[in-house]
Enzyme design. Structure first.
Site, PDB file in Angstrom:
ATOM      1  N   ASP A 477       0.820  -1.205   0.000  1.00 40.77           N
ATOM      2  CA  ASP A 477       0.000   0.000   0.000  1.00 40.77           C
ATOM      3  C   ASP A 477       0.858   1.261   0.000  1.00 40.77           C
ATOM      4  O   ASP A 477       1.925   1.305   0.610  1.00 40.77           O
ATOM      5  CB  ASP A 477      -0.892  -0.019   1.246  1.00 40.77           C
ATOM      6  N   GLU A 530       1.151  -0.573  -5.129  1.00 41.65           N
ATOM      7  CA  GLU A 530       0.178   0.485  -5.400  1.00 41.65           C
ATOM      8  C   GLU A 530       0.986   1.775  -5.509  1.00 41.65           C
ATOM      9  O   GLU A 530       1.264   2.443  -4.517  1.00 41.65           O
ATOM     10  CB  GLU A 530      -0.854   0.599  -4.277  1.00 41.65           C
TER      11      GLU A 530
END
Length: 808
Positions: A477, A530
């Site tokens: 993330d 990401e």
């Protein structure tokens, strides 16, 4: 052991023990430990067990006579010392600032015998029990007990500790050697302990023949560390840990403490204040909002050997990868890990997805964060069960042929005062520079990626999830927030790197180390970034230097955020206006092979006012569903892997909410519009089925030879057509008509080596809720050149639909 000689002098006379001499222990061979409800009084001198033929020098009342001439001189008696702790040691133990409690507590050889010292707050008495020998210690006040036995060596012993109304015979935690080895400490100090969870935290074990739990914690700035838990009524006063060298690691083996016990570390900060902290390495936690760590030992036996063996056959970027993203706690609200294992694998397998991606399962205090503010990096959330329960779910998915990816959050952590923030009183896991530590968007703290122990904590954590829980991949993330020093910061709020640039060199080094370590240790896994910028080389090997001078970050795949934003923006426009945004659907092919991409329609796109996927589409309900079906088929045909968030597979109209999860009632046969939602779900199933059996759609995802435009400039028609190829040259022709009109006999150039095409998928069929305009018969090329190709076909394009053709 025979009793030694006794003194016949008055114990109250000047010849008795003084503060400079030893206090003898009252010792018996068969007496039971005291069960008195009042504190024991100081024992008077009594017969002591001593080695045979050895005079008890501590109780002699008169000095030996002087030697006669020509006789052998008699050596003076060995001086004895008081076994009681001196004032500085007492003070440090009482205030939780002692670095070496084992050096003063427990049993230690001293001149005159063995000194026994115990620190047992609230105890009424403490007795040393060694075989048949029982010797009551002297109470020194403030919970300290001591005494001297004139023994030649330290015996195996236990302590009988008397409290009001009870006596407990226990092992003395301060008689044990360190339960952490020198190699572990060396690797921790170097920041290279790839199995850090085996060294730090709470670990049940048998140590020196005694069962218990070793507690270890990294707190280099602490003045002292004590252990509190259910086993000592949350009073850590009598359970100080010892500091192990210069590594900053503190250790205590607690005999008799086993699985299921709750605990925390009480840390004395540099300023003398105290803080109670959960274990950063805890492998199990209480259910939030409770915050204690729990002693855990896994007993799970895996049954996924077949899955682990086959997952190494193809790298992820060359294999079919279709991901169903879900939030475990709200997919079916109220289900535990084991209950989910009865429903989730069957559902995902029926829809044909190859993998699930679970939003962060690591422990987090606030459910509304969806798991993205982690406080327990080594513990699956206790909301749904135990760590072994989570393993059961992963195993069930593997046995159903479904891979398991999980979101991993190494970018930041919350400021909760019982967790990682200023863990030992100073910045430890976060950067010491407040401007570098504070995350500007989320009110959290960023990790100090330049500190080797912090990098080790995170790298080992990535390995931990893959090795201990058989996770098949990590979606990392917020990578962009890690890579740039000026991320969401204004000028003056950040400091350039040593080269004057804005790249966070420490974060780059960390990500490279993490990826290299995970891929080396765990064959068959994939890491996914990401990353929302154009950082060069996210999926390039770490040893390949790019034009910017950096090696690749080493990820296997990267989320294609640009494709997601552009394509959703195109789809949100009314068809009449789409011609002005045509390039938003084709621009992705300019950079499609710059990285290994995943096309993500994730949770971020269906929350916080962004509307659900079907609700982003223009038009009435029929047109919205038609647009959605056409878009999904366009996405599945586009180079890159696919990811779809839960609820979007059946055209849920409402935004996702973690409080109630997907609107499953839309699929209830009693609901009037159930067929509309079931039709979209049936399409997703068929997309995945055709996808998995058509290598042209995934085999050359990262190779430009696997894609050719037929027409990418038909803006006036809102039409896109392209070919996908597998390694054998077999094609699939994907055609999307994003206009609400039927286009009859629409001519498209085609390769001249395909004698006929047949329709393998059409999003407008009645089965999916469409108008059922199809191409039922084989489509044969005509010798008319078109789109720069020698032959062409005429095909009927349904309204707001995507059609896939394959060689007949």
């Amino acid at each position: 052991m025979e009793p030694g000689p006794t003194s016949e002098s008055d114990p109250t006379s000047d010849s008795g023990p003084t503060s400079e001499s030893a206090t003898p222990l009252a010792a018996t061979q068969d007496a039971e430990p005291t069960t008195s409800s009042t504190p024991p009084t100081a024992p008077a001198p009594a017969p002591l067990p001593t080695p045979a033929n050895t005079p008890d020098l501590a109780t002699q009342s008169t000095p030996p006579t002087s030697p006669t001439p020509n006789s052998t001189p008699i050596p003076p008696p060995t001086p004895t010392i008081s076994p009681a702790l001196d004032a500085p040691d007492r003070d440090r133990l009482l205030h939780g600032t002692h670095h070496a409690p084992h050096s003063v507590l427990g049993a230690h050889p001293v001149p005159g015998g063995v000194a026994f010292r115990a620190f047992r707050p609230f105890a009424l008495g403490v007795t040393v029990v060694a075989g048949q020998l029982k010797a009551e210690l002297h109470e020194d006040g403030d919970g300290f007990f001591s005494g001297l036995l004139p023994l030649q060596g330290v015996p195996e012993y236990r302590l009988a500790v008397a409290y009001e109304g009870t006596v407990q015979e226990v092992e003395d935690a301060y008689r044990f050697l360190p339960a952490l080895g020198d190699l572990d400490l060396h690797l921790i100090g170097e920041g290279r302990h790839e199995e850090l969870w085996q060294a730090l935290g709470a670990r049940t074990m048998t140590h020196q023949g005694v069962a218990g739990t070793r507690f270890t914690v990294w707190a280099p700035d602490a003045q002292g560390v004590r252990l509190a838990g259910t086993f000592n009524f949350w009073d850590g006063t009598g359970a100080p840990l010892r500091s192990l060298g210069g590594t900053g690691v503190w250790e205590l083996f607690m005999p008799g403490v086993g699985e299921g016990e709750l605990y925390k570390f009480e840390i004395t900060r540099p300023d003398g204040s105290k803080t109670m902290r959960a274990d950063p390495m805890a492998r199990r936690t209480e259910v939030p909002p409770a915050t204690s760590s729990i002693v855990h030992a896994s007993h799970y036996e895996w049954n996924d050997e077949e899955w682990l063996a086959q997952r190494t056959e193809l790298p992820a970027h060359k294999a079919p990868l279709s991901i169903y993203e879900l939030h475990l706690a709200s997919w079916r609200p109220g289900l535990t890990y084991r209950q989910l294992s009865e429903q989730l694998p069957a559902y995902v397998k029926d829809l044909g997805f190859t993998h699930v991606e679970m939003m962060p399962v690591a422990e987090h205090p606030y459910g509304g964060s969806w798991g993205y503010q982690v406080t327990g990096f080594y513990a699956p959330t206790a909301r749904l069960g135990t760590p072994d329960d989570f393993k059961f779910l992963v195993d069930a998915l593997h046995q159903a042929g479904i891979g398991v990816l999980m979101d991993w959050v190494p970018a930041h952590f919350p400021r909760d005062d019982w967790a990682l923030a200023e863990f030992d009183g100073r910045p430890l896991y976060e950067h010491e520079d407040p401007l570098r530590a504070a995350h500007p968007d989320w009110g959290t703290l960023e990790f100090d990626f330049g500190r080797r122990e912090v990098r080790n904590f995170l790298v080992a954590n990535a390995v931990y999830w893959c090795e201990e829980f058989h996770i098949d991949g990590l979606r990392v993330d917020a990578v962009a927030s890690m890579l740039y020093l000026d991320y969401s910061r204004e000028p003056g709020q950040w400091t350039p790197n040593e080269h004057g640039g804005r790249e966070n060199l420490d974060a780059v080094a960390f990500l490279q180390e993490m990826n290299a370590t995970v891929y080396r240790r765990v064959p068959g896994v994939v890491t996914i970034a990401e990353e929302s910028t154009a950082w060069d080389g996210v999926t390039r090997a770490t040893h390949h230097i790019g034009p910017g001078g950096f090696g690749g970050l080493g990820f296997g795949l990267k989320w294609n955020m640009g494709w997601m934003h552009d394509s959703l923006d195109y789809m949100s426009h009314e068809p009449v206006h789409r011609k002005h945004h045509h390039g938003e659907m084709t621009f992705s092919m300019v950079y499609a092979y710059s990285e290994n991409y995943v096309l993500p329609i994730s949770h971020d796109e269906v929350v916080h006012g962004k509307r659900s996927l079907v609700s982003k589409m223009p038009g009435d309900w029929w047109q919205q569903r038609a647009n959605l079906r056409a878009y999904l088929a366009f996405m599945w045909a586009h180079p890159g892997k696919q990811l779809l968030f839960m609820g979007q597979e059946f055209a849920q109209g409402a935004e996702w909410s973690e409080t109630h999860g997907p609107d499953w009632w839309l699929l209830d046969p009693a609901y009037g519009a159930e067929a509309d939602h079931r039709g979209v779900r049936d399409l997703v199933r068929d997309l995945n089925t055709v996808y998995r059996h058509t290598p042209a759609l995934w085999q050359l995802d990262t190779d430009p030879t696997g894609f050719q435009w037929i027409t990418g400039d038909a803006a006036e028609d809102n039409v896109f057509a392209f070919l996908r190829y597998d390694t054998d040259g077999s094609p699939l022709l994907a055609i999307s008509n994003f206009a609400p009109v039927v286009r009859h006999d629409y001519r498209l150039g085609t390769p001249d080596d395909i004698p006929a095409w047949h329709e393998t998928l059409n999003t407008d069929t009645a089965l999916y809720g469409g108008s059922d305009i199809t191409n039922p018969d084989p489509i044969k090329p005509e010798p008319q050149p078109w789109h720069g190709r020698p032959t062409s076909i005429r095909v009927t394009l349904p309204p707001l639909a995507t059609v896939w053709l394959r060689p007949a």
